[in-house]
Design a protein around this motif. Structure first.
Motif, PDB file in Angstrom:
ATOM      1  N   THR A 293     -50.460   3.681 -39.932  1.00 44.38           N
ATOM      2  CA  THR A 293     -51.314   3.097 -38.907  1.00 44.38           C
ATOM      3  C   THR A 293     -52.552   3.934 -38.644  1.00 44.38           C
ATOM      4  N   THR A 294     -52.403   5.263 -38.704  1.00 48.78           N
ATOM      5  CA  THR A 294     -53.500   6.156 -38.325  1.00 48.78           C
ATOM      6  C   THR A 294     -54.012   7.031 -39.456  1.00 48.78           C
ATOM      7  N   GLY A 295     -53.214   7.229 -40.499  1.00 41.81           N
ATOM      8  CA  GLY A 295     -53.593   8.146 -41.565  1.00 41.81           C
ATOM      9  C   GLY A 295     -53.229   9.585 -41.287  1.00 41.81           C
ATOM     10  N   ARG A 296     -52.620   9.849 -40.138  1.00 41.08           N
ATOM     11  CA  ARG A 296     -52.251  11.221 -39.767  1.00 41.08           C
ATOM     12  C   ARG A 296     -51.110  11.720 -40.653  1.00 41.08           C
ATOM     13  N   ALA A 297     -51.222  12.968 -41.113  1.00 36.72           N
ATOM     14  CA  ALA A 297     -50.169  13.569 -41.934  1.00 36.72           C
ATOM     15  C   ALA A 297     -48.969  13.896 -41.054  1.00 36.72           C
ATOM     16  N   LEU A 298     -47.799  13.416 -41.426  1.00 37.38           N
ATOM     17  CA  LEU A 298     -46.566  13.683 -40.689  1.00 37.38           C
ATOM     18  C   LEU A 298     -45.878  14.941 -41.204  1.00 37.38           C
ATOM     19  N   TRP A 299     -45.958  15.182 -42.496  1.00 43.10           N
ATOM     20  CA  TRP A 299     -45.517  16.441 -43.086  1.00 43.10           C
ATOM     21  C   TRP A 299     -46.153  16.600 -44.460  1.00 43.10           C
ATOM     22  N   THR A 300     -46.160  17.836 -44.946  1.00 43.77           N
ATOM     23  CA  THR A 300     -46.683  18.125 -46.277  1.00 43.77           C
ATOM     24  C   THR A 300     -45.699  19.021 -47.016  1.00 43.77           C
ATOM     25  N   TYR A 301     -45.347  18.629 -48.238  1.00 39.79           N
ATOM     26  CA  TYR A 301     -44.474  19.442 -49.081  1.00 39.79           C
ATOM     27  C   TYR A 301     -45.307  20.004 -50.224  1.00 39.79           C
ATOM     28  N   SER A 302     -45.283  21.315 -50.395  1.00 38.68           N
ATOM     29  CA  SER A 302     -46.039  21.969 -51.457  1.00 38.68           C
ATOM     30  C   SER A 302     -45.094  22.333 -52.601  1.00 38.68           C
ATOM     31  N   ALA A 303     -45.363  21.771 -53.777  1.00 37.94           N
ATOM     32  CA  ALA A 303     -44.523  22.060 -54.936  1.00 37.94           C
ATOM     33  C   ALA A 303     -44.808  23.466 -55.453  1.00 37.94           C
ATOM     34  N   ALA A 304     -43.833  24.032 -56.120  1.00 35.13           N
ATOM     35  CA  ALA A 304     -43.969  25.389 -56.643  1.00 35.13           C
ATOM     36  C   ALA A 304     -45.030  25.451 -57.739  1.00 35.13           C
ATOM     37  N   LYS A 305     -45.636  26.602 -57.878  1.00 34.67           N
ATOM     38  CA  LYS A 305     -46.599  26.803 -58.946  1.00 34.67           C
ATOM     39  C   LYS A 305     -45.898  26.660 -60.293  1.00 34.67           C
ATOM     40  N   GLY A 306     -46.570  26.036 -61.227  1.00 38.64           N
ATOM     41  CA  GLY A 306     -45.973  25.793 -62.529  1.00 38.64           C
ATOM     42  C   GLY A 306     -45.455  24.383 -62.703  1.00 38.64           C
ATOM     43  N   VAL A 307     -45.336  23.634 -61.604  1.00 35.58           N
ATOM     44  CA  VAL A 307     -44.950  22.227 -61.699  1.00 35.58           C
ATOM     45  C   VAL A 307     -46.080  21.456 -62.369  1.00 35.58           C
ATOM     46  N   ARG A 308     -45.758  20.653 -63.353  1.00 34.16           N
ATOM     47  CA  ARG A 308     -46.782  19.973 -64.145  1.00 34.16           C
ATOM     48  C   ARG A 308     -47.029  18.530 -63.705  1.00 34.16           C
ATOM     49  N   ASP A 309     -46.128  17.991 -62.912  1.00 36.48           N
ATOM     50  CA  ASP A 309     -46.334  16.638 -62.407  1.00 36.48           C
ATOM     51  C   ASP A 309     -45.365  16.385 -61.270  1.00 36.48           C
ATOM     52  N   LEU A 310     -45.727  15.426 -60.403  1.00 36.49           N
ATOM     53  CA  LEU A 310     -44.923  15.097 -59.240  1.00 36.49           C
ATOM     54  C   LEU A 310     -44.976  13.586 -59.050  1.00 36.49           C
ATOM     55  N   ASP A 311     -43.810  12.941 -59.067  1.00 36.93           N
ATOM     56  CA  ASP A 311     -43.698  11.504 -58.828  1.00 36.93           C
ATOM     57  C   ASP A 311     -42.789  11.261 -57.633  1.00 36.93           C
ATOM     58  N   VAL A 312     -42.794  10.015 -57.168  1.00 35.20           N
ATOM     59  CA  VAL A 312     -42.067   9.689 -55.932  1.00 35.20           C
ATOM     60  C   VAL A 312     -41.174   8.474 -56.179  1.00 35.20           C
ATOM     61  N   PRO A 313     -39.925   8.667 -56.623  1.00 33.63           N
ATOM     62  CA  PRO A 313     -39.022   7.532 -56.821  1.00 33.63           C
ATOM     63  C   PRO A 313     -38.714   6.771 -55.531  1.00 33.63           C
ATOM     64  N   SER A 314     -38.774   7.463 -54.388  1.00 34.39           N
ATOM     65  CA  SER A 314     -38.485   6.812 -53.111  1.00 34.39           C
ATOM     66  C   SER A 314     -39.246   7.532 -51.999  1.00 34.39           C
ATOM     67  N   THR A 315     -39.779   6.734 -51.048  1.00 37.91           N
ATOM     68  CA  THR A 315     -40.459   7.326 -49.897  1.00 37.91           C
ATOM     69  C   THR A 315     -39.580   7.341 -48.652  1.00 37.91           C
ATOM     70  N   HIS A 316     -38.578   6.464 -48.603  1.00 37.18           N
ATOM     71  CA  HIS A 316     -37.690   6.406 -47.434  1.00 37.18           C
ATOM     72  C   HIS A 316     -36.297   5.995 -47.876  1.00 37.18           C
TER      73      HIS A 316
END
Length: 511
Positions: A293-316
């Motif tokens: 609704t607002t675009g406000r970030a609710l949380w942020t997860y930072s992946a470890a260095k060396g990760v080559r890609d990040l996908d999202v099989p599920s958001t909830h």
């Protein structure tokens, strides 16, 4: 009438081939169906387009999801049909492609009445119950340029979105979004959006610069588009901009994942200029859950260095697929409501297999990673010995521990498709050309496997079960296969080319 470049069976010359080609096609159809019927009866299942093909009945016992609102993302719960005999529900095919002809077919969606497929720079709608070739579509949605992005999500009122290029000219930017109705092909609204060059440089791609790949996804009452330089969110009814963000520093938005929530993937670059800007050694990833609704970030997860890609099989619930090596996905991360790591599920050097789309504009399309009922389900690597076999196993999202294991048995493979309520729907693919293939339901509570329907695929469609090259979905009691791209057969190969195919229970035809 043309579906746009590249030149293909969808050119004016092919669509006006005349009555003689139609007659030839119908004769071939009858022969194919007889062969398929005989083979199916010998295997205990059958595959046939019924005589009442004009019907548009819904499936047996499909019920509404637990989020049935018209502006919510649809998630239906399928019920076991009354008959386990599989029949053809819809087919889309051509029989006059020439060697070397090729066209892209991005995106496939279904309702109780329509199977929709992207074809070059057009979306076409095929009425359930028909055997269609180019020219037989129920509706067409022409776009200004080729489709360059899409989402698999569909709303409760059967609407979805695609991205497309500004024109059919070579080098045209991917900078338009259309939100449209799957039942009638009507464009509800469309907009252009900014484009940015690949890497950290701001501005518009110029002089052949590679464009950052935009993406689109849906969550409640929100169509979210990421374009590298930021994210734009539109409301579904009117297409008005609800909010937008802009990239800051050396980070940019690199993909949107929708469904029950909205998660945006960020890509960030280090300042080490001794490495190429696109080197994985310079790139790190973040996942940001956003209030739609607002675009406000609710949380942020930072992946470890060396990760080559990040996908999202599920958001909830939030589940991230991490690629930390050069062999694809290496682990799954289950996150809590605050973005903290609940559990880590390791794929044990390929013992378990998880696939996500290789397309850069799809970060939430992981066709064999099914999430639901507090678990995530993966298939094992194939054991190709005297008798091909594999299994599906569940992992608890709270602990990462294994739950139920479902064995395919000899000469078969089990492939997860999606969860349906508290069950898992899977494709049981025959490997011996004797036993039929089946859509089955797996119960994580009891370990029981229940067949929905059995079927055999004609030789021309046997490759449809390969998820690397085809879309597979279950909706309203039907199983659909659709090619992601097609190429004309060689000179010594059959001319019949399948573009999409739907299968349903024979019971649906009796209604």
């Amino acid at each position: 009438m043309s579906f746009g470049p590249p030149p293909s069976a969808y050119t004016q010359s092919a669509l006006s081939a005349g009555a003689q080609a139609k007659q030839r096609r119908r004769k071939l159809l009858l022969g194919l169906l007889v062969v398929a019927l005989v083979a199916g009866l010998g295997a205990g299942g059958w595959f046939l387009l019924s005589g009442d093909a004009g019907g548009t009945n819904t499936s047996d016992g499909t019920k509404a999801s637990d989020a049935p609102g018209r502006l919510d993302v649809r998630r239906t719960v399928e019920k076991r049909p009354a008959s386990t005999n599989g029949v053809m529900a819809v087919r889309f095919s051509v029989d006059d492609m020439t060697p070397g002809e090729r066209y892209e077919m991005p995106g496939m969606w279904a309702t109780d009445k329509i199977l929709a497929k992207g074809v070059n720079q057009t979306v076409v709608g095929l009425r359930i119950g028909t055997d269609a070739s180019p020219g037989d579509e129920q509706w067409k949605l022409p776009l200004a340029g080729p489709i360059c992005g899409y989402t698999r999500h569909v709303t409760g009122e059967n609407r979805t979105a695609v991205l497309y290029r500004a024109s059919a000219k070579e080098g045209a930017l991917c900078d338009h979004v259309a939100f449209f109705d799957l039942d009638d092909g009507r464009a509800v609204w469309s907009h252009d959006f900014p484009a940015s060059p690949s890497g950290t440089n701001p501005g518009v791609p110029r002089n052949g610069a590679v464009q950052d790949s935009p993406s689109v996804s849906l969550t409640h009452d929100t169509v979210a588009v990421t374009w590298g330089g930021g994210t734009i969110a539109y409301d579904m009814d009117l297409g008005k901009t609800r909010w937008s963000t802009k990239a800051t520093g050396a980070c940019q938005d690199n993909g949107a994942a929708g469904g029950g929530a909205l998660v945006v993937i960020e890509q960030c670059w280090s300042g080490d200029e001794s490495l190429p800007v696109d080197s994985w050694e310079r790139i790190t990833y973040k996942a940001r859950k956003v209030d739609p609704t607002t675009g406000r970030a609710l949380w942020t997860y930072s992946a470890a260095k060396g990760v080559r890609d990040l996908d999202v099989p599920s958001t909830h619930p939030a589940v991230l697929a991490v690629s930390a090596g050069d062999t694809g996905i290496t682990e799954l991360l289950s996150l809590d409501e605050d973005g903290g790591n609940r559990a880590t599920i390791r794929l044990q050097n390929g013992t378990y297999v998880g696939e996500c789309s290789a397309e850069t504009y799809l970060v939430d399309d992981c066709p064999t990673i099914a999430v639901g009922a507090g678990q995530v389900f993966l298939r094992s690597k194939e054991d190709i010995g005297a008798r091909t076999t594999n299994w599906i196993i569940g992992f608890d999202l709270a602990t990462g521990n294994t739950t139920k294991k479902f064995e395919s048995g000899p000469n078969a493979l089990l492939i997860p498709v999606r969860t349906s309520g508290d069950r898992l729907l899977a494709l049981r693919e025959s490997q011996d050309r004797i036993t039929p293939t089946a859509l089955v339901s797996l119960d994580p509570g009891t370990g029981k496997e229940t067949p929905y329907f059995y079927f055999n695929l004609p030789a021309e469609a046997e490759t449809f079960t390969s998820i690397d090259f085809n879309d597979v979905l279950v909706q309203d009691g039907r199983l659909f296969f659709g090619a992601k791209s097609v190429t004309g057969p060689g000179a010594d190969q059959p001319k019949w080319v399948y573009l999409a195919l739907g299968i349903e229970s024979e019971a649906a035809r009796r209604k």
